[in-house]
Motif scaffolding. Structure first.
Motif, short mmCIF file in Angstrom:
data_model
loop_
_atom_site.label_atom_id
_atom_site.label_comp_id
_atom_site.label_asym_id
_atom_site.label_seq_id
_atom_site.Cartn_x
_atom_site.Cartn_y
_atom_site.Cartn_z
N PRO A 1 0.79 -1.23 0.00
CA PRO A 1 0.00 0.00 0.00
C PRO A 1 0.83 1.29 0.00
O PRO A 1 0.51 2.22 -0.75
CB PRO A 1 -0.84 -0.10 1.28
CG PRO A 1 -0.93 -1.57 1.54
CD PRO A 1 0.37 -2.15 1.06
N LYS B 1 -5.44 6.77 -0.33
CA LYS B 1 -5.75 5.57 0.46
C LYS B 1 -5.56 4.31 -0.37
O LYS B 1 -5.93 4.28 -1.55
CB LYS B 1 -7.20 5.61 0.96
CG LYS B 1 -7.52 6.80 1.83
CD LYS B 1 -9.00 6.85 2.14
CE LYS B 1 -9.35 8.18 2.80
NZ LYS B 1 -10.79 8.41 2.79
N ASP C 1 -5.97 0.10 0.64
CA ASP C 1 -6.18 -1.00 1.56
C ASP C 1 -6.10 -2.28 0.73
O ASP C 1 -6.98 -2.53 -0.10
CB ASP C 1 -7.55 -0.85 2.23
CG ASP C 1 -7.92 -2.02 3.12
OD1 ASP C 1 -7.00 -2.76 3.56
OD2 ASP C 1 -9.12 -2.20 3.38
N ASP D 1 -5.38 -6.51 0.57
CA ASP D 1 -5.24 -7.83 1.16
C ASP D 1 -4.97 -8.77 -0.02
O ASP D 1 -5.89 -9.36 -0.59
CB ASP D 1 -6.52 -8.21 1.91
CG ASP D 1 -6.47 -9.58 2.54
OD1 ASP D 1 -5.37 -10.19 2.59
OD2 ASP D 1 -7.52 -10.06 3.00
#
Length: 157
Positions: free
Chosen positions: A31, A47, A49, A51
């Motif tokens: 990130p 931003k 995020d 995974d």
């Protein structure tokens, strides 16, 4: 340089990046690095995020020069370390279908080529109209600017 799309719903961009494949991969999967190059300047990426696993959430927010934010939620479909990333906006994390009409699935490949990285981005759209819309939004120019920014950052890693 572009390659031939597989059909009338696909846009393709490929570049030979003067950076190691491991660094290019890190720029897509970490990130803090992704936020430095992902949006075409003068836009930004405040931003990210990530995974990075099949079924894992990817939510990247871009901002225009006035500070208006544009979230881009999605999910990873396939992850092959340093070789391939596939993600879509058809789902959010944990296989939750997105509300409304999905826009595209992206297939990224990373290949060693003469000490550099062959980077290919394929944007596969649900309809020809969405593909045309993406092209009119400036797919080749915008993704090209981002590829240049990606290369510049990856060279420093």
């Amino acid at each position: 340089m572009t390659t031939t799309p597989a059909n009338d719903r696909e846009l393709v961009l490929t570049r030979l990046l003067d950076a190691p494949r491991s660094a290019v991969w890190r720029c897509w999967t970490e990130p803090g690095l992704l936020k430095q190059w992902f949006a075409p300047a003068p836009w930004s990426t405040p931003k990210a995020d990530l995974d990075v696993r099949p079924g894992g959430r990817a939510n990247v927010t871009m901002a225009d020069p006035e500070g208006n934010e544009y979230p881009n939620p999605g999910v990873y479909l396939e992850v092959v370390e340093e070789e391939k990333l596939v993600f879509t906006d058809a789902y959010t994390g944990d296989w939750e279908p997105v509300e409304g009409t999905p826009f595209m699935t992206v297939i990224l490949t990373f290949e060693d080529e003469g000490g550099k990285t062959r980077y290919t981005a394929r944007a596969r759209h649900w309809t020809k109209e969405k593909r045309d819309e993406h092209e009119k939004m400036g797919f080749h120019e915008g993704w090209g600017i981002c590829a240049d920014q990606l290369e510049k950052l990856a060279r420093t890693i």
